[in-house]
Structures are given as structure tokens and as C-alpha cells.
Design an enzyme around this catalytic site. Structure first.
Site, PDB file in Angstrom:
ATOM      1  N   ARG A 181       0.843  -1.205   0.000  1.00 29.05           N
ATOM      2  CA  ARG A 181       0.000   0.000   0.000  1.00 29.05           C
ATOM      3  C   ARG A 181       0.874   1.250   0.000  1.00 29.05           C
ATOM      4  NH1 ARG A 181      -4.589   0.123   4.382  1.00 29.05           N
ATOM      5  NH2 ARG A 181      -5.274   1.953   3.188  1.00 29.05           N
ATOM      6  N   CYS A 237      -1.073   6.419   8.900  1.00 28.95           N
ATOM      7  CA  CYS A 237      -1.449   5.168   8.230  1.00 28.95           C
ATOM      8  C   CYS A 237      -2.547   5.512   7.239  1.00 28.95           C
ATOM      9  CB  CYS A 237      -1.887   4.125   9.255  1.00 28.95           C
ATOM     10  SG  CYS A 237      -3.209   4.690  10.349  1.00 28.95           S
TER      11      CYS A 237
END
Length: 271
Positions: A181, A237
Site C-alpha cells: 500500500r 497510516c
């Protein structure tokens, strides 16, 4: 084990009826938001209360602020008061079943509110149950505590702060998501893939082993040795949840200059 950040199954089993301890279950599933509460109703550590990531540990989503904005502080403090938490006195023990992904969010929130008497349960719920420790399905009654937060605003930063300071030589910006990611090869949740320019990748799952136990303090120290001396560490995040696992790891390593970019990637891409 760092006594300031975690406790063992044995310790908790010996303190289940300690009036100075409040236990909170944070089990949750991003894919199935009702799952955690349903699991809690079925079986939990005796005496544990439940806090839900979406309902309790976050406030409603708006245009900016990311997928899990920080909760309304007054509402959140009221919930802790109703669990019998005495500000800066009661030891709050938190567990989940996701390698601290959700427990760490509550751990960080309490510290942000000035309550340092907070630990996570090393190993999480399944390990507790599999080790033969007790569980029940009794929902504890509310108690009267007194939680009057004293915010530590220096622990959190916003979009403008990150934008302004991310390239400063004194700042290191940490992306806590899985490597694929971070590299933008996969993006299961957010509209745009990739990472904030200049960020380095420290995946949050590296804080624990596959069974959900924290790596020893020496390993946590080693993990951060390249940046331990940097004056300012900003962690993010996808939505400010799993970044808190890295903040827990930093704290175990004795590195206290970590800050949360609460909106994280989901906020960053909203501008």
C-alpha cells in the site's frame, strides 16, 4: 516486556477483580463493523467493557479529517467516567484480536488525553482464551468514575502541519501501512494509492509476531535505531488507527517524540 506499555495474561488474571483496574475490549473488523461487538457479547474477558472503533473511538466522517477522525473529547471522557475510570489513577488494560490495531488507538487516545495509566494486553483475546483463562458473556454495569482530560495537543498534527514540515531536516514522516500500500501497488480502501512524498515505510505489523505478541523491547529499539535521534517523528497510516501501533512501539523503545497525523492518508488525499 515493557511494564509501562503491556501486561501479561498471568498479570491480568491475578488482577481481574482489582478495583484499580478497568478492562476494555476493542475488538473490531473494518470489513464487518458489527463483528467486534457481536464477539464481545458472545464472550469476553470477565468485567471488560466494550468500545467500538467507529462509534466510540472516532467521530463522524466529514469532507476532511480522514476515515476515522478523533472522537469528541467530552463524549469520550463521559464513556470512560461511566466505566469507573479515575483520571490519572485507574490502570486501563486494553485488548483486541488484531495485533493491537484497535487497542493501540485507545491506548494512544488515553495518553493524548493526559492519562498515562494505560497498557495493552500482550497476545490479545484469542491467546487469552486458548491459554485457558476465563471468559464470560456478562455485560458489566456502569460505574461512577471521574475522567477530566488534560489534552496534550503536541501529540497530534494536522494536514497543514504535515504539509509545512514534512521536508524539514528535523522531521521524519512514517507511513505505517503494509509495504504494497505504501508503494501504491494495492489500495483496498482509499480512492488514491501511494504515500505522502518523503515518507518512509515502517509497517505496523512488524511490532508484533504472527501470534499477536509484542516483540521484545530490544527488537523494538533495533527497529527504530535509524531514526531514534530525530527530533520529531510524525506517524500516519490510512486513517490514524494502525499508526498508533507504531506509536506504541516507539514508546516501548523509549522514544517519546512520536506524533500522530490523525487524518492520515485518507485526509491527505481529500485536499
Amino acid at each position: 516486556m515493557n511494564h509501562q506499555c503491556s501486561v501479561t495474561y498471568q498479570w491480568l488474571s491475578e488482577n481481574l477483580h482489582n478495583s484499580q483496574v478497568v478492562i476494555i475490549d476493542c475488538r473490531f473488523s473494518l470489513a464487518e463493523p458489527q463483528l467486534g461487538f457481536n464477539q464481545y457479547k458472545t464472550s469476553h474477558i470477565p468485567g471488560a467493557y466494550y468500545l467500538d472503533l467507529n462509534q466510540d473511538l472516532s467521530s463522524p466522517v466529514t469532507e476532511h479529517g480522514g476515515r476515522h477522525p478523533l472522537p469528541n473529547i467530552d463524549n469520550f471522557a463521559a464513556k470512560l467516567t461511566n466505566m469507573g475510570v479515575e483520571f490519572q489513577k485507574t490502570l486501563v488494560v486494553i485488548y483486541d484480536d488484531s495485533r493491537f490495531a484497535f487497542a493501540s488507538r485507545l491506548w494512544w487516545l488515553l495518553r493524548y488525553l493526559g492519562h498515562d495509566q494505560v497498557v495493552v494486553l500482550d497476545g490479545g483475546f484469542t491467546g487469552w482464551q486458548n491459554s485457558g483463562y476465563p471468559v464470560d458473556n456478562i455485560i458489566p454495569e456502569s460505574k461512577v468514575g471521574n475522567f477530566s482530560p488534560q489534552l496534550k495537543p503536541e501529540k497530534v498534527v494536522d494536514y497543514n502541519y504535515v504539509k509545512t514540515y514534512k521536508d524539514s531536516p528535523n522531521v521524519v514522516l512514517i507511513d505505517s501501512r503494509d509495504g504494497d500500500r505504501y508503494r501504491g501497488e494495492r489500495e483496498p480502501i482509499d480512492k488514491i494509492a501511494g504515500h505522502i512524498p518523503g515518507a518512509v515505510n515502517y509497517p505496523w505489523k512488524e511490532v508484533s509476531d504472527s501470534s499477536g505478541f509484542l516483540l521484545p523491547q530490544s527488537a523494538q529499539l533495533q527497529r527504530w535505531e535509524k531514526i531514534a535521534a530525530d527530533p520529531e517523528i510524525i506517524v500516519y497510516c490510512g486513517s490514524g488507527v494502525t499508526a498508533c501501533v507504531n506509536l506504541l512501539s516507539l514508546e516501548i523503545a523509549g522514544i517519546s517524540q512520536g506524533k500522530l497525523y490523525a487524518g492520515s492518508w485518507s485526509d491527505w488525499i481529500s485536499y
